[in-house]
Motif scaffolding. Structure first.
Motif, PDB file in Angstrom:
ATOM      1  N   GLY A   1      89.723 -21.588  33.900  1.00 14.03           N
ATOM      2  CA  GLY A   1      89.521 -22.710  34.801  1.00 14.03           C
ATOM      3  C   GLY A   1      90.002 -22.413  36.206  1.00 14.03           C
ATOM      4  O   GLY A   1      89.885 -21.283  36.697  1.00 14.03           O
ATOM      5  N   LEU A   2      90.565 -23.414  36.843  1.00 12.75           N
ATOM      6  CA  LEU A   2      90.941 -23.333  38.254  1.00 12.75           C
ATOM      7  C   LEU A   2      91.910 -22.191  38.539  1.00 12.75           C
ATOM      8  O   LEU A   2      91.740 -21.457  39.514  1.00 12.75           O
ATOM      9  CB  LEU A   2      91.574 -24.661  38.683  1.00 12.75           C
ATOM     10  CG  LEU A   2      92.188 -24.713  40.082  1.00 12.75           C
ATOM     11  CD1 LEU A   2      91.117 -24.481  41.137  1.00 12.75           C
ATOM     12  CD2 LEU A   2      92.887 -26.040  40.308  1.00 12.75           C
ATOM     13  N   PHE A   3      92.912 -22.008  37.699  1.00 17.56           N
ATOM     14  CA  PHE A   3      93.954 -21.039  38.026  1.00 17.56           C
ATOM     15  C   PHE A   3      93.479 -19.598  37.834  1.00 17.56           C
ATOM     16  O   PHE A   3      93.875 -18.706  38.581  1.00 17.56           O
ATOM     17  CB  PHE A   3      95.210 -21.342  37.215  1.00 17.56           C
ATOM     18  CG  PHE A   3      95.840 -22.641  37.600  1.00 17.56           C
ATOM     19  CD1 PHE A   3      96.654 -22.738  38.714  1.00 17.56           C
ATOM     20  CD2 PHE A   3      95.572 -23.799  36.872  1.00 17.56           C
ATOM     21  CE1 PHE A   3      97.215 -23.946  39.098  1.00 17.56           C
ATOM     22  CE2 PHE A   3      96.122 -25.014  37.242  1.00 17.56           C
ATOM     23  CZ  PHE A   3      96.943 -25.092  38.353  1.00 17.56           C
ATOM     24  N   TRP A   4      92.611 -19.356  36.848  1.00 13.10           N
ATOM     25  CA  TRP A   4      92.001 -18.025  36.748  1.00 13.10           C
ATOM     26  C   TRP A   4      91.149 -17.752  37.982  1.00 13.10           C
ATOM     27  O   TRP A   4      91.086 -16.624  38.467  1.00 13.10           O
ATOM     28  CB  TRP A   4      91.128 -17.933  35.500  1.00 13.10           C
ATOM     29  CG  TRP A   4      91.890 -17.764  34.224  1.00 13.10           C
ATOM     30  CD1 TRP A   4      93.221 -17.990  34.015  1.00 13.10           C
ATOM     31  CD2 TRP A   4      91.348 -17.347  32.971  1.00 13.10           C
ATOM     32  NE1 TRP A   4      93.538 -17.743  32.709  1.00 13.10           N
ATOM     33  CE2 TRP A   4      92.416 -17.355  32.049  1.00 13.10           C
ATOM     34  CE3 TRP A   4      90.072 -16.990  32.545  1.00 13.10           C
ATOM     35  CZ2 TRP A   4      92.244 -16.993  30.701  1.00 13.10           C
ATOM     36  CZ3 TRP A   4      89.899 -16.635  31.209  1.00 13.10           C
ATOM     37  CH2 TRP A   4      90.969 -16.630  30.302  1.00 13.10           C
ATOM     38  N   ASN A   5      90.506 -18.798  38.499  1.00 14.62           N
ATOM     39  CA  ASN A   5      89.669 -18.653  39.688  1.00 14.62           C
ATOM     40  C   ASN A   5      90.527 -18.296  40.903  1.00 14.62           C
ATOM     41  O   ASN A   5      90.159 -17.430  41.709  1.00 14.62           O
ATOM     42  CB  ASN A   5      88.896 -19.945  39.938  1.00 14.62           C
ATOM     43  CG  ASN A   5      87.696 -19.753  40.833  1.00 14.62           C
ATOM     44  OD1 ASN A   5      87.741 -18.988  41.789  1.00 14.62           O
ATOM     45  ND2 ASN A   5      86.616 -20.454  40.526  1.00 14.62           N
ATOM     46  N   ILE A   6      91.669 -18.963  41.052  1.00 12.53           N
ATOM     47  CA  ILE A   6      92.567 -18.654  42.164  1.00 12.53           C
ATOM     48  C   ILE A   6      93.008 -17.198  42.093  1.00 12.53           C
ATOM     49  O   ILE A   6      93.003 -16.470  43.095  1.00 12.53           O
ATOM     50  CB  ILE A   6      93.784 -19.597  42.134  1.00 12.53           C
ATOM     51  CG1 ILE A   6      93.360 -21.027  42.475  1.00 12.53           C
ATOM     52  CG2 ILE A   6      94.863 -19.119  43.108  1.00 12.53           C
ATOM     53  CD1 ILE A   6      94.451 -22.051  42.270  1.00 12.53           C
ATOM     54  N   SER A   7      93.400 -16.762  40.902  1.00 13.44           N
ATOM     55  CA  SER A   7      93.828 -15.379  40.712  1.00 13.44           C
ATOM     56  C   SER A   7      92.714 -14.397  41.069  1.00 13.44           C
ATOM     57  O   SER A   7      92.938 -13.377  41.722  1.00 13.44           O
ATOM     58  CB  SER A   7      94.264 -15.181  39.261  1.00 13.44           C
ATOM     59  OG  SER A   7      94.638 -13.847  39.023  1.00 13.44           O
ATOM     60  N   PHE A   8      91.495 -14.745  40.637  1.00 13.56           N
ATOM     61  CA  PHE A   8      90.337 -13.878  40.914  1.00 13.56           C
ATOM     62  C   PHE A   8      90.114 -13.740  42.419  1.00 13.56           C
ATOM     63  O   PHE A   8      89.806 -12.649  42.912  1.00 13.56           O
ATOM     64  CB  PHE A   8      89.095 -14.479  40.251  1.00 13.56           C
ATOM     65  CG  PHE A   8      87.830 -13.701  40.481  1.00 13.56           C
ATOM     66  CD1 PHE A   8      87.512 -12.612  39.705  1.00 13.56           C
ATOM     67  CD2 PHE A   8      86.938 -14.081  41.485  1.00 13.56           C
ATOM     68  CE1 PHE A   8      86.336 -11.898  39.908  1.00 13.56           C
ATOM     69  CE2 PHE A   8      85.769 -13.378  41.703  1.00 13.56           C
ATOM     70  CZ  PHE A   8      85.467 -12.285  40.913  1.00 13.56           C
ATOM     71  N   ARG A   9      90.261 -14.832  43.163  1.00 14.40           N
ATOM     72  CA  ARG A   9      90.042 -14.785  44.612  1.00 14.40           C
ATOM     73  C   ARG A   9      91.086 -13.906  45.296  1.00 14.40           C
ATOM     74  O   ARG A   9      90.778 -13.177  46.249  1.00 14.40           O
ATOM     75  CB  ARG A   9      90.097 -16.199  45.198  1.00 14.40           C
ATOM     76  CG  ARG A   9      88.977 -17.092  44.711  1.00 14.40           C
ATOM     77  CD  ARG A   9      87.609 -16.507  44.996  1.00 14.40           C
ATOM     78  NE  ARG A   9      86.579 -17.131  44.190  1.00 14.40           N
ATOM     79  CZ  ARG A   9      85.441 -16.554  43.854  1.00 14.40           C
ATOM     80  NH1 ARG A   9      85.210 -15.313  44.231  1.00 14.40           N
ATOM     81  NH2 ARG A   9      84.544 -17.188  43.132  1.00 14.40           N
ATOM     82  N   LEU A  10      92.320 -13.964  44.829  1.00 13.41           N
ATOM     83  CA  LEU A  10      93.355 -13.107  45.409  1.00 13.41           C
ATOM     84  C   LEU A  10      93.090 -11.638  45.080  1.00 13.41           C
ATOM     85  O   LEU A  10      93.313 -10.756  45.922  1.00 13.41           O
ATOM     86  CB  LEU A  10      94.731 -13.530  44.897  1.00 13.41           C
ATOM     87  CG  LEU A  10      95.205 -14.907  45.366  1.00 13.41           C
ATOM     88  CD1 LEU A  10      96.542 -15.251  44.739  1.00 13.41           C
ATOM     89  CD2 LEU A  10      95.300 -14.960  46.886  1.00 13.41           C
ATOM     90  N   MET A  11      92.582 -11.373  43.882  1.00 11.49           N
ATOM     91  CA  MET A  11      92.219 -10.000  43.532  1.00 11.49           C
ATOM     92  C   MET A  11      91.050  -9.523  44.393  1.00 11.49           C
ATOM     93  O   MET A  11      90.959  -8.342  44.740  1.00 11.49           O
ATOM     94  CB  MET A  11      91.854  -9.916  42.054  1.00 11.49           C
ATOM     95  CG  MET A  11      92.999 -10.272  41.122  1.00 11.49           C
ATOM     96  SD  MET A  11      94.283  -9.009  41.089  1.00 11.49           S
ATOM     97  CE  MET A  11      93.568  -7.888  39.907  1.00 11.49           C
ATOM     98  N   ALA A  12      90.164 -10.450  44.753  1.00 11.29           N
ATOM     99  CA  ALA A  12      89.048 -10.097  45.629  1.00 11.29           C
ATOM    100  C   ALA A  12      89.547  -9.665  46.998  1.00 11.29           C
ATOM    101  O   ALA A  12      88.965  -8.788  47.639  1.00 11.29           O
ATOM    102  CB  ALA A  12      88.085 -11.275  45.759  1.00 11.29           C
ATOM    103  N   VAL A  13      90.635 -10.273  47.451  1.00  6.07           N
ATOM    104  CA  VAL A  13      91.247  -9.848  48.710  1.00  6.07           C
ATOM    105  C   VAL A  13      91.676  -8.389  48.609  1.00  6.07           C
ATOM    106  O   VAL A  13      91.449  -7.589  49.522  1.00  6.07           O
ATOM    107  CB  VAL A  13      92.452 -10.750  49.058  1.00  6.07           C
ATOM    108  CG1 VAL A  13      93.208 -10.186  50.255  1.00  6.07           C
ATOM    109  CG2 VAL A  13      91.989 -12.166  49.350  1.00  6.07           C
ATOM    110  N   LEU A  14      92.268  -8.018  47.488  1.00  7.12           N
ATOM    111  CA  LEU A  14      92.683  -6.625  47.300  1.00  7.12           C
ATOM    112  C   LEU A  14      91.472  -5.688  47.282  1.00  7.12           C
ATOM    113  O   LEU A  14      91.533  -4.578  47.802  1.00  7.12           O
ATOM    114  CB  LEU A  14      93.471  -6.480  45.995  1.00  7.12           C
ATOM    115  CG  LEU A  14      94.813  -7.211  45.950  1.00  7.12           C
ATOM    116  CD1 LEU A  14      95.491  -6.970  44.607  1.00  7.12           C
ATOM    117  CD2 LEU A  14      95.715  -6.786  47.093  1.00  7.12           C
ATOM    118  N   GLY A  15      90.374  -6.144  46.702  1.00  8.85           N
ATOM    119  CA  GLY A  15      89.161  -5.334  46.726  1.00  8.85           C
ATOM    120  C   GLY A  15      88.660  -5.115  48.141  1.00  8.85           C
ATOM    121  O   GLY A  15      88.208  -4.025  48.497  1.00  8.85           O
TER     122      GLY A  15
END
Length: 236
Positions: A173-187
């Protein structure tokens, strides 16, 4: 998310429980796919519709596994293991021949999704199952072959229209999505001078925050912000 080349180098070095925090979406997807594959009887005829580089072949080693793809999705992929090159919207198989069809992270790349789901339903035997995953909230990828995003209601509509009974499960849900967006920053930081920022932010964005988000995600019961879905469908 991490660039594929970087991920392939790093993932084998990361403990499994840490990878679950860092990439809970794919971890959950693979666990469900492993369970679904184990439920398919030995010797069953299975079609992987959109097999790509065939990463799921080992899970279906106990079946008669047909790997099919158009071979155009990602120019960097090796499609040499494909058995059949064809379009999912026009499957070159007779009706009612497969015990199961899998379609993993493919539907968003198909221009005519209703036609493709109807075709996968057509080639299933009565009682056969379609195992499908796709995304709701994801970055554009495999340019320019990326066309749609799906809600649970859109997926249920497509399955019902094709005559399939379905169960659609949100993967996080929402919190996995937040984590994914931060990982996208690292990408985004994996090039040139940006690597300096990557090294600075990686411990926080790739370890600390993902672990917290992983533990908080059960609080989101509606899962309206899910990254994507795992779908079990059966042909009556």
């Amino acid at each position: 998310m991490f660039k594929p080349s970087f991920r392939k180098r790093v993932e084998p070095l990361v403990p499994r429980f840490v990878m679950r925090w860092m990439d809970p979406f794919h971890t959950a997807l693979n666990e469900r796919l492993r369970a679904a594959a184990a439920s398919v009887p030995a010797g069953a005829l299975v079609l992987d519709a959109g097999a790509g580089e065939c990463p799921h072949a080992a899970l279906f080693a106990h079946t008669r596994y047909i790997k099919m793809d158009r071979g155009i999705g990602d120019k960097t992929w090796d499609y040499s293991r494909i058995d059949v090159q064809a379009d999912i919207c026009e499957l070159p198989f007779a009706s009612g021949v497969f015990d199961a069809v899998i379609n993993i992270q493919v539907l968003e790349h198909i221009k005519e999704p209703a036609a493709s789901v109807a075709e996968m339903a057509r080639v299933l035997k009565p009682g056969g199952q379609l195992i499908l995953t796709t995304v709701q909230d994801w970055e554009i990828h495999q340019h320019p072959n990326d066309f749609f995003r799906y809600t649970r209601y859109g997926l249920e509509y497509l399955f019902a229209k094709a005559g399939l009974k379905s169960r659609v499960e949100a993967l996080g849900g929402l919190f996995w999505n937040i984590s994914f967006r931060l990982m996208a920053v690292l990408g985004f930081l994996q090039q040139g001078w940006r690597w300096a920022l990557f090294v600075l932010l990686a411990p926080l964005f790739a370890l600390v925050v993902p672990a917290i988000c992983y533990m908080l995600d059960p609080l989101d019961r509606r899962k309206d912000y899910t990254l994507g879905y795992f779908c079990w469908c059966r042909k009556p």
